[in-house]
Design a protein around this motif. Structure first.
Motif, PDB file in Angstrom:
ATOM      1  N   PRO A 466      -2.035  -3.418  -2.029  1.00 28.86           N
ATOM      2  CA  PRO A 466      -1.268  -5.293  -1.949  1.00 28.86           C
ATOM      3  C   PRO A 466      -1.162  -4.690  -0.096  1.00 28.86           C
ATOM      4  O   PRO A 466      -0.935  -6.079   0.401  1.00 28.86           O
ATOM      5  CB  PRO A 466       0.055  -5.032  -2.748  1.00 28.86           C
ATOM      6  N   SER A 467      -0.756  -3.452   0.523  1.00 31.11           N
ATOM      7  CA  SER A 467       0.018  -4.189   1.816  1.00 31.11           C
ATOM      8  C   SER A 467      -1.494  -3.952   2.747  1.00 31.11           C
ATOM      9  O   SER A 467      -0.975  -3.480   3.899  1.00 31.11           O
ATOM     10  CB  SER A 467       1.175  -3.496   2.177  1.00 31.11           C
ATOM     11  N   THR A 468      -2.008  -3.109   2.656  1.00 29.89           N
ATOM     12  CA  THR A 468      -2.694  -2.978   3.340  1.00 29.89           C
ATOM     13  C   THR A 468      -4.382  -3.366   3.240  1.00 29.89           C
ATOM     14  O   THR A 468      -4.915  -3.695   2.022  1.00 29.89           O
ATOM     15  CB  THR A 468      -3.248  -1.805   3.316  1.00 29.89           C
ATOM     16  N   CYS A 469      -4.692  -4.297   3.804  1.00 30.02           N
ATOM     17  CA  CYS A 469      -6.662  -4.754   3.420  1.00 30.02           C
ATOM     18  C   CYS A 469      -7.248  -5.059   4.907  1.00 30.02           C
ATOM     19  O   CYS A 469      -8.556  -4.268   4.487  1.00 30.02           O
ATOM     20  CB  CYS A 469      -5.970  -6.937   3.413  1.00 30.02           C
ATOM     21  N   VAL A 470      -6.794  -4.853   5.766  1.00 28.39           N
ATOM     22  CA  VAL A 470      -7.470  -4.289   6.967  1.00 28.39           C
ATOM     23  C   VAL A 470      -7.747  -2.687   7.124  1.00 28.39           C
ATOM     24  O   VAL A 470      -7.720  -2.638   8.639  1.00 28.39           O
ATOM     25  CB  VAL A 470      -7.054  -5.119   8.123  1.00 28.39           C
ATOM     26  N   SER A 471      -8.062  -2.213   6.452  1.00 30.74           N
ATOM     27  CA  SER A 471      -9.188  -0.616   6.856  1.00 30.74           C
ATOM     28  C   SER A 471     -10.337  -0.908   5.108  1.00 30.74           C
ATOM     29  O   SER A 471     -10.189  -1.321   4.223  1.00 30.74           O
ATOM     30  CB  SER A 471      -7.723   0.486   5.693  1.00 30.74           C
ATOM     31  N   PHE A 472     -10.318   0.656   5.175  1.00 31.52           N
ATOM     32  CA  PHE A 472     -11.670   1.236   4.749  1.00 31.52           C
ATOM     33  C   PHE A 472     -11.448   1.142   3.341  1.00 31.52           C
ATOM     34  O   PHE A 472     -10.369   2.278   2.831  1.00 31.52           O
ATOM     35  CB  PHE A 472     -12.303   2.528   5.607  1.00 31.52           C
ATOM     36  N   GLU A 473     -12.286   0.495   2.487  1.00 28.33           N
ATOM     37  CA  GLU A 473     -11.836   0.522   0.718  1.00 28.33           C
ATOM     38  C   GLU A 473     -13.365   1.171   0.059  1.00 28.33           C
ATOM     39  O   GLU A 473     -14.401  -0.115   0.418  1.00 28.33           O
ATOM     40  CB  GLU A 473     -11.467  -0.056   0.295  1.00 28.33           C
ATOM     41  N   PRO A 474     -14.018   1.982  -0.036  1.00 29.04           N
ATOM     42  CA  PRO A 474     -15.076   2.281   0.055  1.00 29.04           C
ATOM     43  C   PRO A 474     -15.693   1.405  -1.869  1.00 29.04           C
ATOM     44  O   PRO A 474     -16.856   1.691  -2.544  1.00 29.04           O
ATOM     45  CB  PRO A 474     -15.100   4.114  -0.001  1.00 29.04           C
TER      46      PRO A 474
END
Length: 534
Positions: A466-474
């Motif tokens: 919820p606090s991190t959206c602009v990073s890699f999630e595969p």
């Protein structure tokens, strides 16, 4: 009457033989896999191959290799190239007429300065030439063994080869300067070459827009380069980062060129601009064919494909830290379907089109925990560039639930984005590594993208937390039955970017450029991201 009777029997027998021959030919053609459609004329198509290659590299970047050491590295890669060429050119049903290899595929990338690259360079002749330039078996090219061998491979296997090399240009050897002469007294250019089936040099193109590449020079201005082929197709050439800039691509498109080649060492930046998404979007926006060859080291540098008008005829994206070598072959219409004279061209079924990857959950552990014994865990395999976005993204997060529908709005400056979504009612968590509180968000960027270029982005994406959206999630597990993403873009070009779990491409969507909207009313897949970028 007996004569008439015998004449009738003879005519019937001739008719029978004619029908038998016609049927036999048709069956033989079907057995060869060439008859994909009743109206399929093979003169309207060509077979293309692209390679996702894991390059052998000079690993001791603190020392300049000798000429022999550099040549040993490059020839190991050419050995791998030849294996792909043999496979691509020997198929009875999909014999490739052109094969494309990636940027820096002969020696690798991320070298610290220009000096370390010099032993890898060769003096590539200028074009046009009054007579064909065929380095194969020409002793005057013995001092350029890589160019010579690539020429011989093209001739031996009767195939057009597009490869990336380093071009050494002595400042004193030319009359028209491509850029101010460097202190070293020579230029070294990141260069694509094309070699025809006779081993003759067709084209060479110097990369226009460098991506933090301290080991290369850039020409003063982009030089649009294209080449004609024996099978009646003209190809334009771009390298990697060129795809994000107006020139030379717009110069090539303005000439009516609808078949493009991209050699690339693409660095995948979350959450939207991954290689295959950008390739598909570019092909769709420009209504072109695109042959894109990338390196296959890991998630950070992967993604190759063959596209026509935004449809992926063949594509591959590696979502792990483990290197993967792939050869992709596809049958490509010489004229992209959207550019056909008919306003409603007949659909063509491509038998080799891949299905979306159903990746095992172990991919995630291998992605975030690379093996220490694997060469892919080397720091050379992961981009050394770490440039935070100079403009902060605006995010509007939410945690979806089965059967839920929703509408989101977010703005940054004069860009307002809107998203609607519907989660499948029968959705179930199927992955043991996933939890019931997956986070998604509508994210907005109206500013600078990673210190690279100005961009406008509206995206509906899966967030790591919820606090991190602009990073890699595969990974994504929630199945979206439908979605829309739209924005009031002012950018002249709009690219649509869409992927399901593990960054795999899908075609189950519509793009309406008039209303700057990407949508799908029957998606029914896990959604990793749906974005519009301008």
């Amino acid at each position: 009457s007996d004569l008439v009777h015998r004449s009738i029997i003879l005519l019937l027998f001739i008719f029978f033989l004619t029908s038998l021959v016609t049927t036999t030919k048709a069956q033989h053609k079907n057995q060869q896999g060439l008859d994909h459609d009743d109206h399929d004329d093979d003169n309207d198509y060509y077979f293309a191959a692209v390679v996702e290659h894991v390059p052998v590299m000079w690993m001791n970047v603190s020392a300049i290799p000798t000429q022999n050491q550099a040549l040993h590295v490059m020839m190991q890669n050419v050995d791998i190239y030849e294996k792909h060429i043999v496979e691509a050119s020997s198929s009875t049903t999909q014999k490739a007429q052109i094969i494309v290899f990636p940027e820096d595929g002969l020696y690798g990338a991320d070298y610290p300065d220009k000096a370390i690259m010099v032993p890898f360079l060769e003096d590539i002749p200028d074009l046009p030439s009054p007579s064909p330039i065929i380095p194969c078996n020409d002793i005057s090219y013995d001092d350029r063994p890589v160019l010579q061998r690539l020429s011989c491979l093209a001739k031996k296997y009767n195939i057009i080869i597009v490869a990336n090399m380093g071009d050494f240009v002595n400042c004193s050897s030319i009359t028209t300067s491509p850029a101010p002469c460097p202190p070293e007294g020579h230029w070294q250019f990141n260069t694509d070459i094309a070699i025809d089936e006779e081993g003759a040099l067709l084209a060479k193109y110097h990369k226009s827009h460098l991506y933090y590449e301290m080991n290369w020079d850039a020409p003063d201005k982009p030089d649009p380069v294209s080449f004609n082929t024996s099978f009646g197709v003209t190809f334009g050439m771009i390298i990697c980062f060129d795809i994000m800039f107006e020139h030379p691509q717009e110069d090539l498109l303005s000439r009516g060129i609808t078949n493009m080649i991209q050699s690339t060492w693409w660095v995948n930046f979350p959450p939207t601009i991954t290689a295959t998404q950008m390739q598909q979007a570019w092909s769709r926006e420009h209504r072109t064919n695109l042959l894109a060859s990338n390196v296959g080291l890991n998630y950070y540098t992967s993604g190759s494909g063959i596209y026509t008008d935004g449809t992926a005829l063949a594509s591959f994206f590696n979502p792990t830290f483990n290197p993967s070598e792939r050869l992709l072959i596809a049958k490509v219409p010489k004229v992209p379907p959207h550019n056909l004279a008919s306003s409603s061209p007949s659909p063509v079924v491509y038998d080799d089109r891949p299905e979306p990857l159903s990746a095992p959950a172990t991919f995630v552990s291998s992605l975030f925990s690379p093996s220490s014994s694997s060469p892919s865990s080397s720091s050379r395999m992961i981009p050394s560039i770490s440039t935070p976005t100079t403009t902060e993204w605006v995010t509007s997060p939410f945690i979806p639930a089965p059967g839920e529908t929703g509408t989101l709005t977010a703005s940054q400056g004069n860009l307002t984005c809107k998203a609607t979504y519907a989660i499948a009612k029968n959705h179930q968590i199927t992955n043991n590594n996933m939890s019931n509180n997956e986070t998604y968000a509508l994210v907005v960027l109206n500013g600078n993208y990673n210190n690279l270029f100005d961009a406008q982005v509206c995206a509906l994406i899966r967030c790591p937390s919820p606090s991190t959206c602009v990073s890699f999630e595969p990974q994504a597990d929630y199945v979206f039955s439908s979605f829309t993403v739209s924005g009031n873009f002012s950018a002249p070009r709009i690219y649509d970017l869409l992927s399901t779990t593990y960054s795999q491409l899908v075609d189950k969507y519509k793009l309406d450029t008039r209303s700057n909207t990407i949508s799908s009313s029957s998606f029914n897949l896990p959604l990793l991201n749906a974005a519009i970028s301008g």
